[in-house]
Design an enzyme around this catalytic site. Structure first.
Site, PDB file in Angstrom:
ATOM      1  N   GLU A  93       5.922 -44.661   9.448  1.00  0.00           N
ATOM      2  CA  GLU A  93       4.627 -44.061   9.273  1.00  0.00           C
ATOM      3  C   GLU A  93       3.528 -45.062  10.007  1.00  0.00           C
ATOM      4  O   GLU A  93       3.509 -46.188  10.072  1.00  0.00           O
ATOM      5  CB  GLU A  93       4.558 -44.163   7.964  1.00  0.00           C
ATOM      6  CG  GLU A  93       3.446 -43.265   7.304  1.00  0.00           C
ATOM      7  CD  GLU A  93       2.194 -43.996   6.765  1.00  0.00           C
ATOM      8  OE1 GLU A  93       2.211 -45.023   6.442  1.00  0.00           O
ATOM      9  OE2 GLU A  93       1.244 -43.530   6.859  1.00  0.00           O
TER      10      GLU A  93
ATOM     11  N   CYS B  93      10.335 -46.510   0.549  1.00  0.00           N
ATOM     12  CA  CYS B  93       9.016 -46.948   0.856  1.00  0.00           C
ATOM     13  C   CYS B  93       8.793 -47.928  -0.083  1.00  0.00           C
ATOM     14  O   CYS B  93       8.520 -47.846  -1.331  1.00  0.00           O
ATOM     15  CB  CYS B  93       7.956 -45.967   0.996  1.00  0.00           C
ATOM     16  SG  CYS B  93       6.327 -46.415   1.425  1.00  0.00           S
TER      17      CYS B  93
END
Ligand SMILES: Cc1cc2nc3c(=O)[nH]c(=O)nc-3n(C[C@H](O)[C@H](O)[C@H](O)COP(=O)(O)O)c2cc1C
Length: 329
Positions: free
Chosen positions: A23, A113
């Site tokens: 990301e 994450c």
């Protein structure tokens, strides 16, 4: 160090290489640049964050512009899988259906994450505290898309410790996941070395779906060590591919020929960064492009002394032309 030899090569079939989702770092332009040479077999988008609502098509197209091409692949022809992150099975199912209607060919679910904000909202690695929730999320998405497209999952070894590593992987498999990528660390280990590749082996031994090893593959030697210790045929590479854009082609070349390519020269690295600037400049402001170039240069500097020298010299420059001149000089 593990001896990399042609003997090893001949005993093992070549394995697949995946380009990891990152990301804020690996966007469509980066995927394009890193898949122009033969090496990667598939790539994954940055995560699309799902909270409750069904997201509009533009969000999916922003994360995955490759959806606008029928093959959903990079210009080099490497398939792009779309990643969703969330914790609400219903909302994820609704967004999986939306993604399917837009032409997605494979959906990946993020259980890795470590970001505090994401974990506070119960997304990413926080679900690894409860295998039943991993199962519920995978099953809901799998049911939503039926057998139309594969659903895969990306996990870490756990949240605070590894006690549930195998159970979470089994839960994802039971929910219908067709493949797992395992980043060989817990959430609390962040990105601190070492990567526990042997733990991926423990998971692989219990599952019947393919398990892909991920974490800290920076070189051909790391690649082979990760494969040997995990027993996995396939690996996924993130930061290593930014540090050396020729890492996947290097591994693929070695798989096919048993030969080592020479180290990636500064001229080749500078060429990649210059092409990157040109691609990004078509949509972004100069200042933003400059910081993206420095971000990539910073990934290169850990593994290349010339990149480290250039980074020190250029890190305060925000003018794009000056930066490009500094790369080429
Ligand atoms: C800046 C950054 C962003 C990341 N973003 C994602 C993401 O969007 N989805 C995901 O599943 N993993 C994400 N990851 C984790 C990577 O995909 C990968 O699992 C991790 O970096 C370990 O692999 P590596 O050592 O090859 O980089 C991210 C990692 C970094 C460093």
């Amino acid at each position: 160090m593990v001896e990399v030899s042609v003997v090893n090569l001949l005993q093992e079939p070549p394995g697949r290489l995946g380009l990891a989702p990152m990301e804020g770092v690996i966007d469509a332009h980066t995927r394009d640049l890193l898949t122009r040479q033969s090496g990667f077999d598939w790539t994954v988008t940055e995560f699309v964050r799902v909270v409750d609502a069904r997201l509009p098509p533009r969000v999916f197209h922003k994360h995955c512009p490759e959806l606008l091409h029928p093959a959903v692949a990079t210009p080099g022809g490497v398939p792009v899988h779309l990643q969703l992150l969330g914790s609400d099975p219903k909302a994820l199912a609704a967004n999986a259906r939306q993604a399917l209607s837009l032409g997605v060919t494979s959906l990946d679910l993020n259980f890795g994450c470590p970001a505090k904000l994401v974990n506070r909202h119960d997304g990413g690695a926080s679900l690894l505290r409860d295998p039943a929730r991993v199962h519920a999320v995978v099953a809901a998405v799998h049911e939503a898309v039926g057998h139309a497209i594969p659903v895969t999952a990306k996990l870490r070894l756990g949240f605070a410790d590894r006690r549930l590593a195998v159970n979470c992987a089994l839960a994802a498999e039971a929910g219908g996941a067709r493949q797992l990528v395992v980043h060989a660390r817990t959430r609390n280990e962040g990105y601190r070395p070492p990567a526990h590749w042997e733990w991926i082996g423990r998971i692989r031994a219990r599952l019947s779906i393919p398990v892909v090893a991920n974490g800290d593959i920076w070189s051909l030697e790391d690649y082979w060590r990760a494969r040997t210790l995990s027993g996995c045929r396939d690996v996924m590479i993130g930061r290593g591919a930014l540090a050396d854009p020729w890492l996947a082609p290097r591994i693929r070349h070695w798989q096919l020929t048993g030969e080592r390519l020479p180290p990636t020269s500064w001229a080749t690295r500078a060429e990649v960064l210059t092409r990157f600037a040109a691609l990004q400049r078509s949509t972004l402001a100069e200042r933003v492009v400059s910081s993206l170039i420095k971000q990539w240069l910073s990934h290169m500097r850990a593994r290349d002394p010339e990149a480290a020298r250039r980074f020190e010299r250029l890190k305060r420059i925000s003018n794009l032309d000056a930066l490009l001149t500094g790369l080429a000089a």
